[in-house]
Design a protein around this motif. Structure first.
Motif, short mmCIF file in Angstrom:
data_model
loop_
_atom_site.label_atom_id
_atom_site.label_comp_id
_atom_site.label_asym_id
_atom_site.label_seq_id
_atom_site.Cartn_x
_atom_site.Cartn_y
_atom_site.Cartn_z
N GLN A 71 -1.75 -4.79 50.91
CA GLN A 71 -2.16 -6.25 50.71
C GLN A 71 -1.33 -6.92 49.37
O GLN A 71 -1.48 -6.20 48.10
CB GLN A 71 -3.71 -6.34 50.49
N GLN A 72 -0.60 -7.91 49.63
CA GLN A 72 0.02 -8.32 48.16
C GLN A 72 -0.80 -9.12 47.37
O GLN A 72 -1.84 -9.94 48.02
CB GLN A 72 1.22 -9.41 48.86
N LEU A 73 -0.71 -9.16 46.27
CA LEU A 73 -1.28 -10.11 45.48
C LEU A 73 -1.12 -11.35 45.53
O LEU A 73 -1.90 -12.49 45.60
CB LEU A 73 -1.19 -9.62 44.12
N TYR A 74 0.22 -11.73 45.67
CA TYR A 74 0.80 -13.15 45.92
C TYR A 74 1.44 -13.35 47.11
O TYR A 74 2.44 -12.68 47.50
CB TYR A 74 1.49 -13.67 44.95
N ASP A 75 0.88 -14.05 48.20
CA ASP A 75 1.62 -14.06 49.48
C ASP A 75 3.13 -14.68 49.40
O ASP A 75 3.89 -14.37 49.92
CB ASP A 75 0.82 -14.79 50.37
N ASP A 76 3.06 -15.56 48.21
CA ASP A 76 4.36 -16.44 48.01
C ASP A 76 5.43 -15.68 47.08
O ASP A 76 6.54 -15.95 47.06
CB ASP A 76 4.10 -17.54 47.33
N LYS A 77 5.06 -14.28 46.50
CA LYS A 77 5.73 -13.69 45.74
C LYS A 77 5.52 -12.23 46.07
O LYS A 77 5.05 -11.33 45.43
CB LYS A 77 5.35 -13.74 44.14
N PRO A 78 5.99 -11.71 47.49
CA PRO A 78 5.89 -10.16 47.86
C PRO A 78 6.71 -9.35 47.05
O PRO A 78 7.83 -9.80 46.67
CB PRO A 78 6.02 -10.46 49.18
N VAL A 79 6.54 -8.16 46.80
CA VAL A 79 7.16 -7.13 46.14
C VAL A 79 8.26 -6.85 47.19
O VAL A 79 8.11 -6.34 48.49
CB VAL A 79 6.42 -5.96 45.80
N ASP A 80 9.48 -6.83 46.88
CA ASP A 80 10.80 -6.35 47.49
C ASP A 80 10.55 -5.01 47.75
O ASP A 80 9.90 -4.11 47.18
CB ASP A 80 11.91 -6.83 46.93
#
Length: 433
Positions: A188-197
């Motif tokens: 689960q991403q913390l920020y949907d607009d800044k996902p971890v690559d």
């Protein structure tokens, strides 16, 4: 007729016509003080190593045959030998030395060459065993008929010892990660607009010191951005003067690093509150040198967490007929066991094993825990022990044959003082009966 050699071969029960055809006894020296026999042999040429090893092994057993002999040594000379013979006997010599000291074992893997009557050993940078044991190798070669020198040369084309260790460890970690990936872990991403690559960087290859970090930044546009994937070892939050900070220890199974994340919103605090030890974590951030702790840390910009604790090991025993582990060391075997017997029993049960044994080194200390671990469970405990065997017949305490019991015998106990422990070089300075 080679009668002296025939008599020797008969004494040591070595029925080998090759020895009889190519070798003869040049001299025998008997030391009545130390009970040492020294043989000098002359061979026409080096014989096959398998025959030579068989002969030397039997020669060394003379003290077991004759009570008056404590030690046997030997010296071999050849009328003629080739570089090929030298290479073959070098391997034999290394095998002999490995029996005495396992640290010599890496030499089996290093390439060797013969140049101008010298053995050249190519070693990776950082290898120490070759240099440490060079004199022993030369001495053993000389005793076996090859009076040559050994040269140690660093192989510039090979990787360093540390690099080889890291490569091995990396393969181990990758294989474990491959097992873990059999069941896909959802994040689960913390920020949907800044996902971890997903271009993850091995933690062990991150800049280690402040100098390493500055050098890395100089080569990468003054940036040190990294994406990491690992498991949470520990996590804590600290209230700072104007904000809250999460400090996370992250491991990828090969190395660990501290990850810091400033929590400036309720969304971020709620996300971190749901991250527990053992959770999988993806981190995108930049490296900084923490002068207080004296190490490089990662300041997180983006995060992603697993939905639960990541299983450390998903291996299964799929064999239709389960085996029984009969050789097992627990933490009660110093420097040899890493788990408790309870952990081993739990794993055996998970794999459907019907029984399991414990065989610690000269210790029964794990037996009580073993009993508790299997109590009421469908698994049979096998209580074992690994002991050191000493062949009493090979240890000469007294000379002469006697069937009399010590309890029935009359004997004198001596208290002696010497200048040292060597029977050859040290002398007796005090005796009391």
């Amino acid at each position: 007729m080679n009668e002296p050699m025939q008599n020797l071969l008969k004494l040591i029960d070595c029925d080998d016509s090759v020895i009889l055809d190519y070798a003869q006894i040049d001299n025998i020296v008997v030391d009545d003080v130390t009970n040492l026999w020294h043989f000098s042999f002359i061979f026409e040429k080096p014989i096959p190593v398998i025959n030579y090893r068989y002969f030397i092994d039997h020669l060394k057993k003379i003290p077991l045959i004759k009570e008056s002999v404590r030690t046997v040594t030997y010296q071999v000379k050849y009328d003629v030998s080739t570089d090929t013979d030298l290479v073959e006997y070098y391997d034999y010599v290394i095998d002999i030395l490995i029996e005495e000291d396992k640290r010599i074992m890496p030499l089996k893997e290093y390439p060797t060459d013969v140049q101008n009557g010298k053995i050249k050993v190519l070693v990776p940078y950082g290898a120490r065993s070759a240099g440490m044991f060079r004199k022993e190798i030369e001495s053993e070669l000389f005793m076996n008929g090859f009076p040559v020198s050994v040269e140690i040369e660093v192989d510039e084309s090979s990787k360093t010892i540390q690099e080889q260790i890291e490569k091995t460890n990396r393969k181990f970690v990758q294989s474990n990660q491959a097992v873990l990936n059999l069941k896909e872990i959802k994040y689960q991403q913390l920020y949907d607009d800044k996902p971890v690559d997903n271009d993850f960087y091995p933690i062990a290859e991150l800049p280690f010191s402040e100098e390493d970090l500055e050098l890395y930044k100089a080569k990468n546009g003054n940036k040190a951005n990294f994406n990491l994937r690992g498991t949470v070892v520990s996590i804590e939050t600290r209230e700072l003067r104007n904000s809250t900070q999460a400090n996370i220890i992250l491991t990828d199974g090969f190395d660990s690093i501290t990850v810091k994340k400033r929590l400036s919103s309720m969304e971020e605090k709620g996300f971190i509150e749901n991250v527990k030890e053992g959770y999988g974590l993806l981190v995108g951030g930049y490296a900084q040198f923490d002068s207080y702790y004296g190490e490089v840390t990662i300041t997180a910009i983006s995060l992603a967490k697993s939905s639960g604790v990541v299983q450390k090991d998903l291996r299964e025993d799929d064999a239709p007929e389960k085996r029984v582990e009969l050789h097992l060391h627990t933490k009660m075997s110093s420097l040899d066991g890493v788990n408790t017997i309870s952990e081993y029993v739990e794993r055996a049960l998970a794999w459907g094993h019907r029984a399991i044994a414990v065989t610690d080194h000269g210790s029964c200390q794990s037996y009580p825990d073993f009993n508790h671990a299997v109590h009421g469970k469908n698994i049979k405990p096998i209580y074992g022990l690994e002991l050191v065997f000493v062949n009493d017949e090979s240890i000469m305490i007294a000379k002469g044959n006697s069937q009399q019991l010590l309890s029935d015998a009359t004997y004198v106990v001596f208290d002696i003082e010497t200048t040292g422990l060597s029977v050859v070089y040290d002398t007796l300075i005090e005796i009391a009966g």
